[in-house]
Design an enzyme around this catalytic site. Sequence first.
Site, PDB file in Angstrom:
ATOM      1  N   CYS A 380     152.238  25.372 -42.013  1.00 52.88           N
ATOM      2  CA  CYS A 380     152.948  26.578 -42.396  1.00 52.88           C
ATOM      3  C   CYS A 380     153.667  26.825 -40.816  1.00 52.88           C
ATOM      4  O   CYS A 380     154.535  26.046 -40.841  1.00 52.88           O
ATOM      5  CB  CYS A 380     151.994  27.823 -42.577  1.00 52.88           C
ATOM      6  SG  CYS A 380     153.212  29.154 -43.147  1.00 52.88           S
ATOM      7  N   HIS A 506     150.315  26.645 -47.482  1.00 60.50           N
ATOM      8  CA  HIS A 506     148.852  26.402 -46.918  1.00 60.50           C
ATOM      9  C   HIS A 506     147.861  25.617 -47.675  1.00 60.50           C
ATOM     10  O   HIS A 506     147.367  26.306 -49.065  1.00 60.50           O
ATOM     11  CB  HIS A 506     148.309  27.857 -46.839  1.00 60.50           C
ATOM     12  CG  HIS A 506     148.852  28.696 -45.763  1.00 60.50           C
ATOM     13  ND1 HIS A 506     148.304  28.588 -44.575  1.00 60.50           N
ATOM     14  CD2 HIS A 506     149.831  29.348 -45.653  1.00 60.50           C
ATOM     15  CE1 HIS A 506     148.955  29.438 -43.696  1.00 60.50           C
ATOM     16  NE2 HIS A 506     150.237  30.089 -44.514  1.00 60.50           N
ATOM     17  N   GLU A 508     145.212  24.515 -47.460  1.00 65.93           N
ATOM     18  CA  GLU A 508     143.761  24.678 -47.326  1.00 65.93           C
ATOM     19  C   GLU A 508     143.360  25.727 -47.962  1.00 65.93           C
ATOM     20  O   GLU A 508     141.996  25.579 -48.524  1.00 65.93           O
ATOM     21  CB  GLU A 508     143.384  25.131 -45.625  1.00 65.93           C
ATOM     22  CG  GLU A 508     143.941  26.424 -45.426  1.00 65.93           C
ATOM     23  CD  GLU A 508     145.321  26.605 -44.838  1.00 65.93           C
ATOM     24  OE1 GLU A 508     146.275  25.214 -44.965  1.00 65.93           O
ATOM     25  OE2 GLU A 508     145.802  27.460 -44.212  1.00 65.93           O
TER      26      GLU A 508
HETATM   27  N1  GLN Z   1     154.930  33.057 -38.605  1.00 60.68           N
HETATM   28  C1  GLN Z   1     155.459  32.295 -39.563  1.00 60.68           C
HETATM   29  C2  GLN Z   1     156.303  32.733 -40.667  1.00 60.68           C
HETATM   30  O1  GLN Z   1     155.998  33.919 -40.843  1.00 60.68           O
HETATM   31  C3  GLN Z   1     154.430  31.196 -40.309  1.00 60.68           C
HETATM   32  C4  GLN Z   1     153.376  31.820 -41.085  1.00 60.68           C
HETATM   33  C5  GLN Z   1     152.261  31.338 -41.095  1.00 60.68           C
HETATM   34  O2  GLN Z   1     151.882  30.156 -40.416  1.00 60.68           O
HETATM   35  N2  GLN Z   1     151.226  31.711 -42.278  1.00 60.68           N
HETATM   36  O3  GLN Z   1     157.138  32.418 -41.283  1.00 60.68           O
END
Ligand code: GLN
Length: 535
Positions: A380, A506, A508
């Site tokens: 992410c 994600h 995970e």
């Molecule tokens: N802050 C980033 C976004 O909003 C990444 C979010 C995250 O890592 N879950 O896109």
Amino acid sequence: MTKYLFVTGGVLSSLGKGIAAASIGALLKARGHSVTFVKLDPYINLDPGTMNPYQHGEVFVTDDGTESDLDLGHYERYTGLSMSKRNNYTAGRVYNNVIQKERRGDYLGATVQVVPHITDEIKCCIQSAGTDPKVDVVIVEIGGTVGDIESLPFLEAIRQIPLDIGRQHVFYIHLTLVPFIQAADELKTKPTQHSVNKMREIGIQPDMLLCRTDRPIAQALKRKIALFCNVSPEAVITAQDVKNVYEVPLLFHKEGLDTIVAKHLRLKGVPKLSAWKQVVRRLSTPVGHVKIAIVGKYVGMKDAYKSLYESLVHGGLSVRHSVQVVWIDSEQVTRDNVTAQFSGCQGLLVAGGFGNRGIEGKIHAITYARERRLPFFGTCLGLQCAVIEFSRYVAGLPEADSTEFTPQTKDPVIDLLPDQHTVVQKGATMRLGAYPCKVIRGTHAYAAYRQDKIMERHRHRYEFNNRYRDAITKAGLTISGVSPDDKLVEIIELSDHPWFLAVQFHPEFKSQPTYPHPLFSAFVGAAVRQAPVSP
Ligand code: GLN
């Protein structure tokens, strides 16, 4: 007839109620029963999505895009089930439902009160999980500790459930602490007695006690606890500390937990535990160790990266290595100290997150991994940082940035999605939940997944900016995963690096000890092949 098993906690928090509930689910599933879970959280937020991970730990995201409590992660990892918005309710959500009903006129004429309106709503939430005729047992975990003001309506609601469906269909398990007191050289049962008394004041007599302790509890002490707490001695279960959380189901089984529950709830079935035995065997007999750095800003807060940490352990299981995680505070990483910071590490992972604190440290870490050919995995925000790093130092865009950190940046290589520009409310408005992704053949990503189409869970607002796709790929970054319509970049990698890969989602949230996620297996595998960084 659906059965209900309630797990409450006493004495203090952090005794592992979530893992206990998940382990009970794993055992019932291993006996051939179909289970589901409900986590009831006594706070007022509608969901934990707006909470700081320092306070609440990781926000776990389900396929349907619910931002939920991290215990749902344990439930999924231990049972392989997919949780949804029906599996987690907060006090805020319960009150919100009741207030909406009141406005609609559902209670016309009545004074709307905690009892019966809030408690009825809680019962509705619990019972809606049991309406699926395929579910044999609903395992309900009540957040917080007995004695908290906030948990009272929840405890009152679960007290009433036997009146509705019959006591024989309900089982109450209470998790307590039996501490060893050095000065007395003894395990002490008083906190457990007080905690059970609190439950009985509310009208709930636990059927079983899970006694968290650091050493075995002798039979005589079990008999004492049983007598004072009004449970049978065999229902006093020793929940001794374990080296690894995946040992808990087998530990509970050895203590007879599932046999007692099955007898009370009249569930037939024999436990088939070979998969769990294999997990525990592999955990306790690794062929080697591998050191992996997690670079993030919530250092010392393992709960903030719960699923990531577990996924690394799972990845290690698939290559028979135990993973030692080194937590690196991204705010402390500088261009000058980066080698020393990663000393001894064989791979580094840059985790997700929000806001610009610690971003430059993450970028230094990524430069190091790229140049020194150290296996790197970004999730992410980790992908977004990798794109910024590559744009700045390889693609000739020295001011490249994300508009999240520098709104006026000249080169917004990471930017808001067009539909996010108009979003005002912060709660539950990100790109959330499972979306399909096309994996490009001949890439590291494909070598790991060996599938053309995958589904992965998202939680972010910002995206790779397509305006820069040409410039960045021409400079040598490979896009190895995209949305089916090719509009969103989902996976990036470096083809000529041993393993440098980052994902916008994600992964995970989908890894399990019995089914390690392919990207974590591939990443840990690459780290195993890598010589440790020498200072
Ligand atoms: N802050 C980033 C976004 O909003 C990444 C979010 C995250 O890592 N879950 O896109």
